[in-house]
Scaffold this motif. Sequence first.
Motif, mmCIF file in Angstrom:
data_model
loop_
_atom_site.group_PDB
_atom_site.id
_atom_site.type_symbol
_atom_site.label_atom_id
_atom_site.label_comp_id
_atom_site.label_asym_id
_atom_site.label_seq_id
_atom_site.Cartn_x
_atom_site.Cartn_y
_atom_site.Cartn_z
ATOM 1 N N LEU A 96 -1.777 17.378 -4.761
ATOM 2 C CA LEU A 96 -2.589 18.592 -4.675
ATOM 3 C C LEU A 96 -2.352 19.489 -5.888
ATOM 4 N N LEU A 97 -1.106 19.621 -6.302
ATOM 5 C CA LEU A 97 -0.795 20.438 -7.475
ATOM 6 C C LEU A 97 -1.439 19.857 -8.726
ATOM 7 N N ALA A 98 -1.337 18.546 -8.904
ATOM 8 C CA ALA A 98 -1.933 17.907 -10.089
ATOM 9 C C ALA A 98 -3.441 18.097 -10.105
ATOM 10 N N ALA A 99 -4.089 17.893 -8.951
ATOM 11 C CA ALA A 99 -5.546 18.043 -8.876
ATOM 12 C C ALA A 99 -5.963 19.483 -9.143
ATOM 13 N N THR A 100 -5.205 20.436 -8.638
ATOM 14 C CA THR A 100 -5.527 21.851 -8.829
ATOM 15 C C THR A 100 -5.433 22.235 -10.301
ATOM 16 N N LEU A 101 -4.399 21.759 -10.986
ATOM 17 C CA LEU A 101 -4.230 22.086 -12.405
ATOM 18 C C LEU A 101 -5.347 21.481 -13.256
ATOM 19 N N VAL A 102 -5.697 20.225 -12.977
ATOM 20 C CA VAL A 102 -6.788 19.592 -13.729
ATOM 21 C C VAL A 102 -8.098 20.323 -13.476
ATOM 22 N N LEU A 159 -14.522 15.255 -14.372
ATOM 23 C CA LEU A 159 -13.533 15.938 -13.548
ATOM 24 C C LEU A 159 -12.915 14.983 -12.535
ATOM 25 N N THR A 160 -13.740 14.178 -11.887
ATOM 26 C CA THR A 160 -13.227 13.224 -10.916
ATOM 27 C C THR A 160 -12.277 12.226 -11.567
ATOM 28 N N GLU A 161 -12.680 11.659 -12.692
ATOM 29 C CA GLU A 161 -11.843 10.656 -13.357
ATOM 30 C C GLU A 161 -10.537 11.262 -13.872
ATOM 31 N N LEU A 162 -10.604 12.445 -14.460
ATOM 32 C CA LEU A 162 -9.396 13.094 -14.959
ATOM 33 C C LEU A 162 -8.458 13.452 -13.812
ATOM 34 N N THR A 163 -9.029 13.907 -12.703
ATOM 35 C CA THR A 163 -8.212 14.250 -11.542
ATOM 36 C C THR A 163 -7.510 13.015 -10.988
ATOM 37 N N GLU A 164 -8.256 11.927 -10.828
ATOM 38 C CA GLU A 164 -7.653 10.710 -10.288
ATOM 39 C C GLU A 164 -6.538 10.189 -11.192
ATOM 40 N N ALA A 165 -6.782 10.181 -12.497
ATOM 41 C CA ALA A 165 -5.754 9.713 -13.429
ATOM 42 C C ALA A 165 -4.510 10.591 -13.357
ATOM 43 N N CYS A 170 -3.740 16.349 2.604
ATOM 44 C CA CYS A 170 -2.677 16.387 1.601
ATOM 45 C C CYS A 170 -1.356 16.809 2.229
ATOM 46 N N LEU A 171 -1.402 17.769 3.138
ATOM 47 C CA LEU A 171 -0.184 18.216 3.815
ATOM 48 C C LEU A 171 0.385 17.104 4.688
ATOM 49 N N ILE A 172 -0.499 16.339 5.310
ATOM 50 C CA ILE A 172 -0.047 15.192 6.110
ATOM 51 C C ILE A 172 0.650 14.169 5.213
ATOM 52 N N GLY A 173 0.219 14.093 3.969
ATOM 53 C CA GLY A 173 0.828 13.156 3.018
ATOM 54 C C GLY A 173 2.231 13.519 2.600
ATOM 55 N N GLY A 174 2.739 14.671 3.056
ATOM 56 C CA GLY A 174 4.106 15.068 2.754
ATOM 57 C C GLY A 174 4.317 15.439 1.296
ATOM 58 N N ARG A 175 5.503 15.119 0.781
ATOM 59 C CA ARG A 175 5.840 15.484 -0.601
ATOM 60 C C ARG A 175 4.854 14.898 -1.609
ATOM 61 N N PRO A 176 4.482 13.615 -1.496
ATOM 62 C CA PRO A 176 3.468 13.102 -2.431
ATOM 63 C C PRO A 176 2.149 13.862 -2.331
ATOM 64 N N GLY A 177 1.772 14.264 -1.123
ATOM 65 C CA GLY A 177 0.539 15.012 -0.955
ATOM 66 C C GLY A 177 0.573 16.349 -1.671
ATOM 67 N N PRO A 229 0.839 -1.207 0.000
ATOM 68 C CA PRO A 229 0.000 0.000 0.000
ATOM 69 C C PRO A 229 0.871 1.253 0.000
ATOM 70 N N GLY A 230 0.295 2.373 -0.404
ATOM 71 C CA GLY A 230 1.020 3.631 -0.424
ATOM 72 C C GLY A 230 0.071 4.799 -0.307
ATOM 73 N N VAL A 231 0.617 5.988 -0.108
ATOM 74 C CA VAL A 231 -0.219 7.175 0.104
ATOM 75 C C VAL A 231 -1.086 7.499 -1.111
ATOM 76 N N ALA A 232 -0.634 7.065 -2.303
ATOM 77 C CA ALA A 232 -1.411 7.354 -3.516
ATOM 78 C C ALA A 232 -2.801 6.749 -3.448
ATOM 79 N N LEU A 233 -2.943 5.641 -2.754
ATOM 80 C CA LEU A 233 -4.227 4.946 -2.717
ATOM 81 C C LEU A 233 -5.283 5.706 -1.934
ATOM 82 N N TRP A 234 -4.874 6.539 -0.972
ATOM 83 C CA TRP A 234 -5.890 7.336 -0.282
ATOM 84 C C TRP A 234 -5.889 8.793 -0.723
ATOM 85 N N LEU A 235 -4.759 9.280 -1.233
ATOM 86 C CA LEU A 235 -4.734 10.659 -1.723
ATOM 87 C C LEU A 235 -5.589 10.828 -2.980
ATOM 88 N N THR A 236 -5.535 9.851 -3.871
ATOM 89 C CA THR A 236 -6.188 9.994 -5.174
ATOM 90 C C THR A 236 -7.710 10.084 -5.070
#
Length: 258
Positions: free
Chosen positions: A213-219, A242-248, A202-209, A149-156
């Motif tokens: 957050l940046l990727a989601a904001t841009l999308v 929007l949800t699907e594009l953001t997650e991808a 997202c901040l708790i997620g550290g660098r990946p968070g 498991p990794g942070v991507a699985l709950w951040l996304t």
Amino acid sequence: MLRCIRSNGRPRQSHRRSPIRALLAAIGFLTRLPVPAGVFDGVSTRTQLAWYPVVGWLIGALLWAFGWVLAAAPPLLASALLLLAWVALTGALHLDGLADSADAWVGGLGDRERTLAIMKDPRSGPMGVAAVVLVLLLKFAALASLPHPGVALWLTPLLGRAVLTAAFVSTPYVRSGGLGSALVAAPRSASLAGLALALALCLIGGRPGLWALLAATLVFAFWRLACLRRLGGMTGDTCGALTELTEAAVLVVLALLC
């Protein structure tokens, strides 16, 4: 169940229970997780919007737990099973919006009314099918490149639902009587609190968070602008897209940079 009495003598549910009922209603709408049968009774749709990031985090927590179970499995098989669980949890709700939006964006030829009319057609054309296949392929490839498991699985999924809250707070809803029309009048303060929670996680997620957050904001910014220019606002289908594009985008960015 706590109850109080109206002046006309009829019982009604206490407001103390309304936040929990709103959360359960949001879970029932955004996922296929079982909720009490009467949870939607007396719960305004607009009260659910603030809970969308929490539901996204819940989806992510379940995926993280499943990823932990699959930690010893071959990466490709684990990624396929995770993606299957992801789609099953949400009932492909947002994939349907992605397909309709892709068909409408190409077939609409830049015309607002034609675009809206195509989105109402329940059938999926070649662009819709291609969009769903490509997004699922991107998700699968990214999942196969990330640790389980990794942070991507709950951040996304968290950010995939937070952008919905942001969209309804900041963007007009152009289809009267549509599935999301009641969400436009959602309490702004509660919705902003939900977004603040997503930011904190997202901040708790550290660098990946931060990258997520940046990727989601841009999308979000790009798709919101595109919808404003073409339609003058959002619809339920464009919110699903929007949800699907953001997650991808989040998964791809995390796979490339983290």
